[in-house]
Design a protein around this motif. Structure first.
Motif, PDB file in Angstrom:
ATOM      1  N   ARG A 162      -2.016  11.246 -20.470  1.00  0.00           N
ATOM      2  CA  ARG A 162      -1.214  10.988 -19.272  1.00  0.00           C
ATOM      3  C   ARG A 162       0.215  11.424 -19.562  1.00  0.00           C
ATOM      4  N   PRO A 163       1.024  11.711 -18.544  1.00  0.00           N
ATOM      5  CA  PRO A 163       2.402  12.123 -18.815  1.00  0.00           C
ATOM      6  C   PRO A 163       3.157  10.986 -19.494  1.00  0.00           C
ATOM      7  N   GLY A 164       4.059  11.336 -20.365  1.00  0.00           N
ATOM      8  CA  GLY A 164       4.818  10.310 -21.067  1.00  0.00           C
ATOM      9  C   GLY A 164       6.202  10.810 -21.415  1.00  0.00           C
ATOM     10  N   GLY A 165       6.892  10.004 -22.173  1.00  0.00           N
ATOM     11  CA  GLY A 165       8.290  10.299 -22.472  1.00  0.00           C
ATOM     12  C   GLY A 165       9.130   9.544 -21.461  1.00  0.00           C
ATOM     13  N   SER A 166      10.261   8.984 -21.921  1.00  0.00           N
ATOM     14  CA  SER A 166      10.988   8.076 -21.031  1.00  0.00           C
ATOM     15  C   SER A 166      11.499   8.771 -19.774  1.00  0.00           C
ATOM     16  N   SER A 167      11.933  10.035 -19.888  1.00  0.00           N
ATOM     17  CA  SER A 167      12.490  10.665 -18.684  1.00  0.00           C
ATOM     18  C   SER A 167      11.400  10.908 -17.639  1.00  0.00           C
ATOM     19  N   ALA A 168      10.216  11.324 -18.073  1.00  0.00           N
ATOM     20  CA  ALA A 168       9.131  11.549 -17.112  1.00  0.00           C
ATOM     21  C   ALA A 168       8.704  10.220 -16.487  1.00  0.00           C
ATOM     22  N   ASN A 169       8.583   9.182 -17.305  1.00  0.00           N
ATOM     23  CA  ASN A 169       8.189   7.873 -16.777  1.00  0.00           C
ATOM     24  C   ASN A 169       9.175   7.389 -15.714  1.00  0.00           C
ATOM     25  N   LEU A 170      10.461   7.524 -16.050  1.00  0.00           N
ATOM     26  CA  LEU A 170      11.501   7.067 -15.142  1.00  0.00           C
ATOM     27  C   LEU A 170      11.496   7.885 -13.848  1.00  0.00           C
ATOM     28  N   ALA A 171      11.359   9.209 -13.993  1.00  0.00           N
ATOM     29  CA  ALA A 171      11.370  10.087 -12.821  1.00  0.00           C
ATOM     30  C   ALA A 171      10.205   9.725 -11.892  1.00  0.00           C
ATOM     31  N   CYS A 172       9.034   9.513 -12.452  1.00  0.00           N
ATOM     32  CA  CYS A 172       7.864   9.183 -11.618  1.00  0.00           C
ATOM     33  C   CYS A 172       8.050   7.845 -10.920  1.00  0.00           C
ATOM     34  N   ALA A 173       8.582   6.868 -11.649  1.00  0.00           N
ATOM     35  CA  ALA A 173       8.763   5.536 -11.053  1.00  0.00           C
ATOM     36  C   ALA A 173       9.740   5.603  -9.886  1.00  0.00           C
ATOM     37  N   LEU A 174      10.859   6.297 -10.087  1.00  0.00           N
ATOM     38  CA  LEU A 174      11.868   6.347  -9.024  1.00  0.00           C
ATOM     39  C   LEU A 174      11.378   7.186  -7.844  1.00  0.00           C
ATOM     40  N   ALA A 175      10.639   8.263  -8.133  1.00  0.00           N
ATOM     41  CA  ALA A 175      10.110   9.083  -7.034  1.00  0.00           C
ATOM     42  C   ALA A 175       9.106   8.269  -6.227  1.00  0.00           C
ATOM     43  N   SER A 176       8.277   7.494  -6.916  1.00  0.00           N
ATOM     44  CA  SER A 176       7.272   6.727  -6.171  1.00  0.00           C
ATOM     45  C   SER A 176       7.920   5.591  -5.391  1.00  0.00           C
ATOM     46  N   ALA A 177       9.136   5.222  -5.774  1.00  0.00           N
ATOM     47  CA  ALA A 177       9.865   4.199  -5.004  1.00  0.00           C
ATOM     48  C   ALA A 177      10.598   4.822  -3.823  1.00  0.00           C
ATOM     49  N   GLY A 178      10.496   6.144  -3.653  1.00  0.00           N
ATOM     50  CA  GLY A 178      11.040   6.785  -2.461  1.00  0.00           C
ATOM     51  C   GLY A 178      12.315   7.587  -2.684  1.00  0.00           C
ATOM     52  N   HIS A 179      12.827   7.627  -3.914  1.00  0.00           N
ATOM     53  CA  HIS A 179      14.055   8.400  -4.159  1.00  0.00           C
ATOM     54  C   HIS A 179      13.730   9.888  -4.277  1.00  0.00           C
ATOM     55  N   HIS A 180      14.758  10.715  -4.049  1.00  0.00           N
ATOM     56  CA  HIS A 180      14.606  12.159  -4.276  1.00  0.00           C
ATOM     57  C   HIS A 180      14.966  12.396  -5.744  1.00  0.00           C
ATOM     58  N   VAL A 181      13.973  12.704  -6.549  1.00  0.00           N
ATOM     59  CA  VAL A 181      14.216  12.797  -7.993  1.00  0.00           C
ATOM     60  C   VAL A 181      13.991  14.216  -8.491  1.00  0.00           C
ATOM     61  N   ASP A 182      15.024  14.731  -9.161  1.00  0.00           N
ATOM     62  CA  ASP A 182      14.946  16.042  -9.814  1.00  0.00           C
ATOM     63  C   ASP A 182      14.818  15.802 -11.303  1.00  0.00           C
ATOM     64  N   LEU A 183      13.852  16.440 -11.926  1.00  0.00           N
ATOM     65  CA  LEU A 183      13.753  16.334 -13.387  1.00  0.00           C
ATOM     66  C   LEU A 183      14.247  17.639 -13.986  1.00  0.00           C
ATOM     67  N   VAL A 184      15.192  17.545 -14.905  1.00  0.00           N
ATOM     68  CA  VAL A 184      15.724  18.734 -15.579  1.00  0.00           C
ATOM     69  C   VAL A 184      15.262  18.683 -17.027  1.00  0.00           C
ATOM     70  N   GLY A 185      14.686  19.784 -17.501  1.00  0.00           N
ATOM     71  CA  GLY A 185      14.318  19.781 -18.909  1.00  0.00           C
ATOM     72  C   GLY A 185      13.250  20.801 -19.228  1.00  0.00           C
ATOM     73  N   PRO A 186      13.001  21.005 -20.518  1.00  0.00           N
ATOM     74  CA  PRO A 186      12.002  21.989 -20.927  1.00  0.00           C
ATOM     75  C   PRO A 186      10.578  21.454 -20.786  1.00  0.00           C
ATOM     76  N   VAL A 187       9.673  22.368 -20.433  1.00  0.00           N
ATOM     77  CA  VAL A 187       8.245  22.039 -20.359  1.00  0.00           C
ATOM     78  C   VAL A 187       7.509  23.133 -21.126  1.00  0.00           C
TER      79      VAL A 187
END
Ligand SMILES: Nc1ncnc2c1ncn2[C@@H]1O[C@H](COP(=O)(O)OP(=O)(O)O)[C@@H](O)[C@H]1O
Ligand SMILES: [Mg+2]
Length: 293
Positions: A36-61
């Protein structure tokens, strides 16, 4: 709802459930629970997006199939990934060993080359951003935020720094006890002020089922953890930070934000996943709970 930008990286958690914590020389049979996706930034981004915020994730993949699958998973959660960068490296993996108490041991499987050696080259315009989470100011230097037009009024949240002296110009520094430099724990606010500067409002130290303490210039606030049946402690801290940010971006008081963070943290440990429950699921769960005797 707010515009939030999360600076970090995306990793995959590969989860194994064990009957008990492993000891050297043993032969154990694990229950493989997949990835499953992990890492604190991904976890946080998913949680805030699912709460309705507009979330941009910046970083390497990573540019391997796992990197592609991780991006698809982020999209499923509603996270915007236009400012992620596919880099010639494997997506980082972490082995998550869950024991019978739901506590997790994380074994990072650092890819070679490490994904964080790639500097950020695509940063969104932050002029309308209200909240920012920076997983590491070493990887994303403070000047980057100003260059991208982040308003002075935006809320900047960060975990404790990688190095005790690393410049960490955040309003809030949030992490669990073992993430903080040990010497900071006697006077967290005073210590953090040295690296955060005058904008620091609060340092929050979480301690699992023992709750969390917020340290400010004018004193401390303790928030107990709600009772929870822990099955998977992975990502509790990320869920806590997401709840905290959600409430603060909504204009709520620090006390209310700490309480919401604790609620999200407690719900996260009751589920077999790194990612905090989607907002709707959380509401459903809270409603069900209130109906329980
Ligand atoms: N077993 C638990 N029961 C209830 N709440 C918990 C539990 N574990 C974590 N939490 C909540 O989540 C917050 C963050 O958890 P913690 O374990 O400190 O973070 P991390 O995931 O970084 O180890 C805690 O402060 C608490 O509010
Ligand atoms: Mg924990």
């Amino acid at each position: 709802m707010a515009r939030v930008c999360v600076f970090g990286a995306v990793a995959a958690d590969i989860v194994l459930r064990l009957p008990a914590p492993p000891h050297a020389g043993e032969h154990l049979n694990a229950d493989p629970l997949g990835w499953r996706p992990g890492g604190s930034s991904a976890n946080l981004a998913c949680a805030l997006a699912s709460a309705g915020h507009h979330v941009d994730l910046v970083g390497p993949v990573g540019d391997d199939p796992m990197g592609k699958a991780l991006l698809q998973e982020l999209h499923r959660w509603g996270v915007h990934t236009d400012h992620t960068l596919r880099v010639p490296a494997l997506a980082p993996r972490a082995l998550i060993l869950l024991d019978d108490t739901g506590e997790r041991t994380i074994i990072g499987l650092g890819p070679r080359p490490p994904i964080d050696q790639f500097p950020p080259t695509v940063v969104p315009d932050l002029a309308t951003t209200e909240g920012v989470y920076v997983e590491s100011f070493t990887r994303y230097p403070p000047a980057l935020l100003a260059q991208a037009g982040l308003p002075a009024t935006a809320l900047i949240v960060a975990p404790p720094p990688d190095h005790p002296q690393a410049q960490t110009p955040a309003d809030l520094i949030v992490g669990s006890r073992d993430q903080f430099p040990q010497p900071w724990l006697t006077a967290p606010f005073t210590a953090a002020r040295q690296v955060a500067g005058a904008r620091l409002r609060c340092v929050i130290v979480t301690a699992g089922a023992r709750g969390a303490v917020a340290y400010r210039a004018d004193g401390t606030l303790h928030v107990p953890a709600p009772a929870a049946r822990q099955v998977d402690a992975t990502g509790a801290g990320d869920a806590f930070t997401a709840g905290l940010l959600h409430a603060l971006l909504d204009g709520q008081s620090l006390q209310a934000a700490l309480e919401l963070g604790s609620t999200w943290g407690a719900h996260a440990v009751e589920r077999l996943q790194s990612l905090p429950p989607a907002w709707q699921q959380l509401l459903d769960h809270l409603t069900t709970r209130q109906a329980e005797p």
